[in-house]
Design a protein around this motif. Structure first.
Motif, PDB file in Angstrom:
ATOM      1  N   MET A  17     -42.065 -66.165  11.278  1.00 61.80           N
ATOM      2  CA  MET A  17     -41.530 -67.097  10.743  1.00 61.80           C
ATOM      3  C   MET A  17     -42.648 -68.228  10.518  1.00 61.80           C
ATOM      4  O   MET A  17     -43.483 -68.629  11.242  1.00 61.80           O
ATOM      5  CB  MET A  17     -40.369 -67.924  11.485  1.00 61.80           C
ATOM      6  N   PRO A  18     -42.787 -69.028   9.414  1.00 59.34           N
ATOM      7  CA  PRO A  18     -43.945 -69.941   9.025  1.00 59.34           C
ATOM      8  C   PRO A  18     -43.596 -71.048  10.100  1.00 59.34           C
ATOM      9  O   PRO A  18     -42.412 -71.368  10.507  1.00 59.34           O
ATOM     10  CB  PRO A  18     -43.687 -70.628   7.564  1.00 59.34           C
ATOM     11  N   TYR A  19     -44.608 -71.972  10.312  1.00 59.15           N
ATOM     12  CA  TYR A  19     -44.494 -73.088  11.450  1.00 59.15           C
ATOM     13  C   TYR A  19     -43.568 -74.039  10.807  1.00 59.15           C
ATOM     14  O   TYR A  19     -42.724 -74.351  11.954  1.00 59.15           O
ATOM     15  CB  TYR A  19     -46.001 -73.783  11.531  1.00 59.15           C
ATOM     16  N   GLY A  20     -43.243 -74.318   9.759  1.00 58.80           N
ATOM     17  CA  GLY A  20     -42.530 -75.265   9.214  1.00 58.80           C
ATOM     18  C   GLY A  20     -40.956 -74.786   9.438  1.00 58.80           C
ATOM     19  O   GLY A  20     -40.033 -75.673  10.110  1.00 58.80           O
ATOM     20  N   ASP A  21     -40.720 -73.489   9.522  1.00 59.76           N
ATOM     21  CA  ASP A  21     -39.350 -73.104   9.626  1.00 59.76           C
ATOM     22  C   ASP A  21     -39.144 -72.951  11.296  1.00 59.76           C
ATOM     23  O   ASP A  21     -37.879 -73.194  11.601  1.00 59.76           O
ATOM     24  CB  ASP A  21     -39.156 -71.623   9.131  1.00 59.76           C
ATOM     25  N   VAL A  22     -40.064 -72.838  11.803  1.00 55.73           N
ATOM     26  CA  VAL A  22     -39.813 -72.709  13.293  1.00 55.73           C
ATOM     27  C   VAL A  22     -39.448 -74.377  13.788  1.00 55.73           C
ATOM     28  O   VAL A  22     -38.403 -74.541  14.591  1.00 55.73           O
ATOM     29  CB  VAL A  22     -41.053 -72.459  14.113  1.00 55.73           C
TER      30      VAL A  22
END
Lengths: 193, 193
Positions: free
Chosen positions: A1-6
């Protein structure tokens, strides 16, 4: 998962927790401590009971979260506290029996072996005694008018507040909680109306 | 059944109840409030759990009976009570954490809706406040040195005792229950060592 989604997932999870805690407070206010079941809280936020357990594994964990949230709302910076504000706090508490009942019932349970709320209450008392010591020192210096130190007075002050809550919850007609607490402040040497 | 047999049956039943209460006190002392199950108490007196339920329908009913028995043992006639004896009582309580834990945990539960111990604690508080009022009046007359009446001081005295028990049960290393209670007696104007 991309950082922003986390990060988004974490924010959503925290928002959901906050929503559950708010719903629990409402259910407690409406139905009291015993009526505040995980099922009732889950229903209010549109979760299954299983879904709720993902956020709070037990009723005790949820109730501790409710009390922690209340601690945050009631928090006064030590530099702003004054002894006479304590009388206002007790006056205010007398108008919200549901949360005081929750505090008192969970405090009672917490003294039993291995109870999940034990750490919360033990740490809270240490913090509140330290905070009250600081309030008393600001008001009176190193000795109160009666000769006691702030350190020795703080546990008494806290004991009076908690002990009166039990008497008042059991028999609100017979026990004037705010008035009795003001009597205690007078004993400490505080000029109270 | 002849009258004598009825009486004998009643005496045997009362003896059995007393035996169960004594066993419950032992189990509480050994295993604490949560470990004191009806099953453990039944085993100790050689009854099945069903047999025990004939005498005490719930764990709460049994615990109330234990606390009532303790009230009887601790009872001091009002004419014999003295304010300084209260300090001895708190000193004594600090040596029996199991029964104090039972009292505190059940008191916490009792403030919830429809709890079976609610009547016991409500009546006990009314009685204890009246008793403390009488002790204070004998010691000080109609006004304590600090100006409060015995009636207004009694709920404070009881609140301090109960409130300190929670702090002490949670953190016995940090809270000197007897010493803090003696501080309170000094606030009332009592010359305490």
């Amino acid at each position: 998962m991309p950082y922003g989604d986390v990060m988004n997932a974490r924010v959503r999870s925290e928002e959901r927790r906050a929503e559950i805690v708010g719903a629990a407070l409402e259910v407690i206010a409406e139905r009291g401590y015993r009526g505040a079941s995980l099922a009732a809280v889950a229903e209010r936020v549109g979760l299954t009971q299983q879904g709720l357990l993902h956020y709070f594994p037990t009723k005790e964990a949820l109730l501790v979260a409710v009390l922690q949230e209340r601690d945050r709302w009631d928090a006064v910076p030590d530099s702003q506290w004054r002894v006479d504000l304590l009388a206002s706090l007790v006056e205010y508490n007398a108008m919200r029996p549901a949360i005081i009942q929750t505090f008192s019932a969970l405090l009672g349970e917490s003294v039993t072996e291995g109870h999940p709320a034990r750490a919360y209450f033990t740490e809270r008392y240490a913090r509140v005694r330290a905070s009250m010591t600081s309030v008393l020192r600001t008001a009176y210096g190193d000795r109160l008018p009666n000769g006691l130190t702030p350190e020795r007075t703080a546990p008494l002050l806290v004991a009076v507040m908690d002990g009166l809550q039990y008497q008042w919850l059991l028999d609100p007609e017979s026990v004037d909680m705010p008035g009795t607490f003001r009597d205690f402040l007078r004993l400490l040497g505080e000029p109270v109306d």
